[in-house]
Write a protein that holds these residues in place. Structure first.
Motif, mmCIF file in Angstrom:
data_model
loop_
_atom_site.group_PDB
_atom_site.id
_atom_site.type_symbol
_atom_site.label_atom_id
_atom_site.label_comp_id
_atom_site.label_asym_id
_atom_site.label_seq_id
_atom_site.Cartn_x
_atom_site.Cartn_y
_atom_site.Cartn_z
ATOM 1 N N ASN A 58 0.835 -1.204 0.000
ATOM 2 C CA ASN A 58 0.000 0.000 0.000
ATOM 3 C C ASN A 58 0.864 1.246 0.000
ATOM 4 O OD1 ASN A 58 -2.769 -0.777 -0.071
ATOM 5 N ND2 ASN A 58 -2.571 -1.535 2.013
ATOM 6 N N GLY A 59 1.911 1.242 0.832
ATOM 7 C CA GLY A 59 2.809 2.387 0.897
ATOM 8 C C GLY A 59 3.582 2.605 -0.383
ATOM 9 N N ALA A 60 4.002 1.514 -1.022
ATOM 10 C CA ALA A 60 4.855 1.612 -2.207
ATOM 11 C C ALA A 60 4.069 1.774 -3.503
ATOM 12 C CB ALA A 60 5.746 0.371 -2.313
ATOM 13 N N ILE A 61 2.978 1.032 -3.643
ATOM 14 C CA ILE A 61 2.291 0.955 -4.937
ATOM 15 C C ILE A 61 0.836 1.411 -4.864
ATOM 16 C CG2 ILE A 61 1.568 -0.615 -6.790
ATOM 17 C CD1 ILE A 61 4.044 -2.327 -6.077
ATOM 18 N N GLY A 62 0.122 1.022 -3.828
ATOM 19 C CA GLY A 62 -1.310 1.309 -3.758
ATOM 20 C C GLY A 62 -1.663 2.769 -3.958
ATOM 21 N N GLN A 84 4.332 -16.008 -6.768
ATOM 22 C CA GLN A 84 2.894 -16.105 -7.050
ATOM 23 C C GLN A 84 2.074 -15.624 -5.859
ATOM 24 O OE1 GLN A 84 2.885 -16.318 -10.616
ATOM 25 N NE2 GLN A 84 0.883 -16.920 -9.895
ATOM 26 N N ASP A 85 2.477 -15.997 -4.653
ATOM 27 C CA ASP A 85 1.758 -15.554 -3.452
ATOM 28 C C ASP A 85 1.782 -14.034 -3.324
ATOM 29 O OD1 ASP A 85 1.122 -18.162 -2.783
ATOM 30 O OD2 ASP A 85 2.751 -18.362 -1.319
ATOM 31 N N ASP A 86 2.930 -13.445 -3.614
ATOM 32 C CA ASP A 86 3.042 -11.993 -3.523
ATOM 33 C C ASP A 86 2.255 -11.294 -4.625
ATOM 34 O OD1 ASP A 86 4.543 -12.207 -1.237
ATOM 35 O OD2 ASP A 86 6.468 -12.028 -2.268
ATOM 36 N N LEU A 87 2.138 -11.917 -5.781
ATOM 37 C CA LEU A 87 1.301 -11.351 -6.844
ATOM 38 C C LEU A 87 -0.163 -11.297 -6.414
ATOM 39 C CD1 LEU A 87 2.794 -12.864 -10.118
ATOM 40 C CD2 LEU A 87 2.806 -10.462 -9.410
ATOM 41 N N ILE A 88 -0.591 -12.302 -5.652
ATOM 42 C CA ILE A 88 -1.962 -12.308 -5.136
ATOM 43 C C ILE A 88 -2.159 -11.137 -4.172
ATOM 44 C CG2 ILE A 88 -3.591 -13.595 -3.669
ATOM 45 C CD1 ILE A 88 -2.345 -16.182 -4.955
ATOM 46 N N LEU A 89 -1.177 -10.917 -3.281
ATOM 47 C CA LEU A 89 -1.242 -9.770 -2.362
ATOM 48 C C LEU A 89 -1.294 -8.455 -3.148
ATOM 49 C CD1 LEU A 89 1.334 -10.428 0.518
ATOM 50 C CD2 LEU A 89 -1.161 -10.525 0.622
ATOM 51 N N LYS A 91 -2.352 -7.927 -6.149
ATOM 52 C CA LYS A 91 -3.656 -7.796 -6.802
ATOM 53 C C LYS A 91 -4.704 -7.264 -5.819
ATOM 54 C CE LYS A 91 -6.396 -8.546 -10.329
ATOM 55 N NZ LYS A 91 -6.447 -7.572 -11.388
ATOM 56 N N LYS A 92 -4.685 -7.784 -4.579
ATOM 57 C CA LYS A 92 -5.610 -7.293 -3.553
ATOM 58 C C LYS A 92 -5.379 -5.813 -3.278
ATOM 59 C CE LYS A 92 -6.229 -11.646 -1.093
ATOM 60 N NZ LYS A 92 -5.990 -12.386 0.151
ATOM 61 N N VAL A 93 -4.119 -5.433 -3.141
ATOM 62 C CA VAL A 93 -3.773 -4.044 -2.852
ATOM 63 C C VAL A 93 -4.215 -3.128 -3.989
ATOM 64 C CG1 VAL A 93 -1.801 -2.450 -2.643
ATOM 65 C CG2 VAL A 93 -1.898 -4.521 -1.247
ATOM 66 N N THR A 94 -3.916 -3.521 -5.222
ATOM 67 C CA THR A 94 -4.268 -2.653 -6.343
ATOM 68 C C THR A 94 -5.781 -2.565 -6.538
ATOM 69 O OG1 THR A 94 -3.927 -4.436 -7.956
ATOM 70 C CG2 THR A 94 -2.062 -2.969 -7.538
ATOM 71 N N ASN A 95 -6.487 -3.671 -6.338
ATOM 72 C CA ASN A 95 -7.950 -3.624 -6.450
ATOM 73 C C ASN A 95 -8.553 -2.698 -5.399
ATOM 74 O OD1 ASN A 95 -8.053 -5.332 -8.649
ATOM 75 N ND2 ASN A 95 -8.510 -7.161 -7.451
ATOM 76 N N ARG A 96 -8.075 -2.804 -4.154
ATOM 77 C CA ARG A 96 -8.567 -1.928 -3.090
ATOM 78 C C ARG A 96 -8.225 -0.473 -3.369
ATOM 79 N NH1 ARG A 96 -5.937 -4.128 1.659
ATOM 80 N NH2 ARG A 96 -6.087 -6.220 0.918
ATOM 81 N N ALA A 97 -7.021 -0.223 -3.849
ATOM 82 C CA ALA A 97 -6.604 1.152 -4.141
ATOM 83 C C ALA A 97 -7.462 1.754 -5.245
ATOM 84 C CB ALA A 97 -5.131 1.186 -4.531
ATOM 85 N N LYS A 98 -7.706 0.997 -6.302
ATOM 86 C CA LYS A 98 -8.542 1.493 -7.397
ATOM 87 C C LYS A 98 -9.940 1.814 -6.884
ATOM 88 C CE LYS A 98 -6.513 -1.709 -10.504
ATOM 89 N NZ LYS A 98 -6.695 -2.719 -11.531
ATOM 90 N N GLU A 99 -10.491 0.914 -6.110
ATOM 91 C CA GLU A 99 -11.831 1.126 -5.562
ATOM 92 C C GLU A 99 -11.849 2.355 -4.660
ATOM 93 O OE1 GLU A 99 -15.035 -1.222 -2.737
ATOM 94 O OE2 GLU A 99 -13.554 -2.390 -3.849
ATOM 95 N N PHE A 100 -10.863 2.483 -3.797
ATOM 96 C CA PHE A 100 -10.807 3.607 -2.871
ATOM 97 C C PHE A 100 -10.685 4.932 -3.613
ATOM 98 C CE2 PHE A 100 -8.340 6.709 -0.454
ATOM 99 C CZ PHE A 100 -9.192 6.888 0.628
#
Length: 118
Positions: A58-62, A84-89, A91-100
């Motif tokens: 969130n701090g770096a990319i979101g 792959q696990d970090d890509l999932i994280l 994706k969650k961060v970017t989806n939340r950021a876009k929505e926010f």
């Protein structure tokens, strides 16, 4: 004339091989914003990182979604050596950021209603 992308090694911005703290992610964010203002393309290299958290992402990319579109970020920000696990994280961060950032006003109103007990 197209320039080569600038590589940012995430491990250079962390005290250890753990990318967990929001303030360390903020340093990456500041670097990205500066390079974007110079019209640079950036590759984030996650090699050597043993643990990555949503707080760091969130701090770096979101928060980039506040000022840049998904399309622009897709064109100018690339990732390297991400599990792959970090890509999932991510994706969650970017989806939340876009929505926010697309609904920032309604999020603020919801928070105010929760705080005031409405």
């Amino acid at each position: 004339m197209k320039t080569n992308p600038i590589v940012i090694k995430i491990s250079d911005y962390t005290a250890t091989n753990l990318a967990v703290a929001t303030d360390e992610g903020e340093k990456v964010y500041q670097t990205i914003v500066k390079l974007f203002s110079d019209y640079q393309t950036i590759v984030l290299d996650f090699s050597g990182i043993a643990l990555l958290t949503t707080a760091y992402l969130n701090g770096a990319i979101g928060q980039l979604y506040k000022d840049y579109s998904s399309r622009e970020l897709g064109e100018r920000l690339k990732l390297k050596n991400v599990s792959q696990d970090d890509l999932i994280l991510l994706k969650k961060v970017t989806n939340r950021a876009k929505e926010f950032y697309n609904n920032e006003d309604s999020f603020g109103q919801t928070v105010q209603r929760v705080i005031s007990g409405e």
